[in-house]
Design a protein around this motif. Structure first.
Motif, PDB file in Angstrom:
ATOM      1  N   SER A 136      -3.572  -0.236  -0.884  1.00 56.70           N
ATOM      2  CA  SER A 136      -3.938   0.698   0.182  1.00 56.70           C
ATOM      3  C   SER A 136      -3.118   0.466   1.449  1.00 56.70           C
ATOM      4  O   SER A 136      -2.987   1.358   2.280  1.00 56.70           O
ATOM      5  CB  SER A 136      -5.431   0.581   0.499  1.00 56.70           C
ATOM      6  N   ARG A 137      -2.535  -0.703   1.601  1.00 52.05           N
ATOM      7  CA  ARG A 137      -1.703  -1.000   2.768  1.00 52.05           C
ATOM      8  C   ARG A 137      -0.382  -0.241   2.744  1.00 52.05           C
ATOM      9  O   ARG A 137       0.254  -0.070   3.786  1.00 52.05           O
ATOM     10  CB  ARG A 137      -1.419  -2.499   2.861  1.00 52.05           C
ATOM     11  N   ALA A 138       0.036   0.230   1.589  1.00 51.33           N
ATOM     12  CA  ALA A 138       1.322   0.929   1.472  1.00 51.33           C
ATOM     13  C   ALA A 138       1.351   2.187   2.332  1.00 51.33           C
ATOM     14  O   ALA A 138       2.386   2.517   2.909  1.00 51.33           O
ATOM     15  CB  ALA A 138       1.615   1.272   0.022  1.00 51.33           C
ATOM     16  N   ALA A 139       0.238   2.870   2.456  1.00 47.64           N
ATOM     17  CA  ALA A 139       0.197   4.112   3.230  1.00 47.64           C
ATOM     18  C   ALA A 139       0.458   3.877   4.716  1.00 47.64           C
ATOM     19  O   ALA A 139       1.101   4.692   5.373  1.00 47.64           O
ATOM     20  CB  ALA A 139      -1.146   4.803   3.041  1.00 47.64           C
ATOM     21  N   THR A 140      -0.014   2.756   5.237  1.00 45.59           N
ATOM     22  CA  THR A 140       0.142   2.505   6.671  1.00 45.59           C
ATOM     23  C   THR A 140       1.329   1.611   7.011  1.00 45.59           C
ATOM     24  O   THR A 140       1.861   1.703   8.108  1.00 45.59           O
ATOM     25  CB  THR A 140      -1.136   1.872   7.258  1.00 45.59           C
ATOM     26  N   THR A 141       1.731   0.737   6.075  1.00 45.53           N
ATOM     27  CA  THR A 141       2.799  -0.219   6.382  1.00 45.53           C
ATOM     28  C   THR A 141       4.059  -0.019   5.553  1.00 45.53           C
ATOM     29  O   THR A 141       5.105  -0.552   5.890  1.00 45.53           O
ATOM     30  CB  THR A 141       2.322  -1.667   6.167  1.00 45.53           C
ATOM     31  N   GLY A 142       3.936   0.683   4.415  1.00 48.61           N
ATOM     32  CA  GLY A 142       5.072   0.824   3.506  1.00 48.61           C
ATOM     33  C   GLY A 142       5.279  -0.393   2.628  1.00 48.61           C
ATOM     34  O   GLY A 142       6.251  -0.471   1.891  1.00 48.61           O
ATOM     35  N   THR A 199       6.422  -0.285  -7.054  1.00 53.67           N
ATOM     36  CA  THR A 199       6.435   0.767  -8.071  1.00 53.67           C
ATOM     37  C   THR A 199       7.379   0.399  -9.210  1.00 53.67           C
ATOM     38  O   THR A 199       7.039   0.562 -10.387  1.00 53.67           O
ATOM     39  CB  THR A 199       6.841   2.115  -7.446  1.00 53.67           C
ATOM     40  N   ALA A 246       6.735  -0.773  -0.987  1.00 52.59           N
ATOM     41  CA  ALA A 246       6.024   0.085  -1.931  1.00 52.59           C
ATOM     42  C   ALA A 246       6.950   0.520  -3.066  1.00 52.59           C
ATOM     43  O   ALA A 246       6.541   0.581  -4.228  1.00 52.59           O
ATOM     44  CB  ALA A 246       5.435   1.289  -1.213  1.00 52.59           C
TER      45      ALA A 246
END
Length: 67
Positions: free
Chosen positions: A25-31, A54, A50
């Motif tokens: 979930s941190r990927a959305a805000t921090t990449g 992947t 991110a």
């Protein structure tokens, strides 16, 4: 205040705690995606982009790392 990551492990990780946990979930805000050893939750955290995460997941699910 920095938001604390929400850690999760794979549903396939029923092997006595020998797995890693991720906070996707941190990927959305921090990449970035934090990764840690489930046996040592207060230990060091490895952070990967991110995109790299992947690639790792795709490689694992396609057996690309098997020799």
């Amino acid at each position: 205040m920095t938001e604390q990551p929400t850690w999760r492990s794979s549903s396939y990780s029923d092997n006595g705690g020998q797995c890693v946990e991720v906070a996707p979930s941190r990927a959305a805000t921090t990449g970035n995606v934090p990764v840690r050893d489930s046996k040592n939750p207060t230990g060091p955290v490895l952070t990967v982009t991110a995109a790299a995460f992947t690639h790792i997941v795709n490689g694992l699910t396609s057996d690309a790392f098997d020799r």
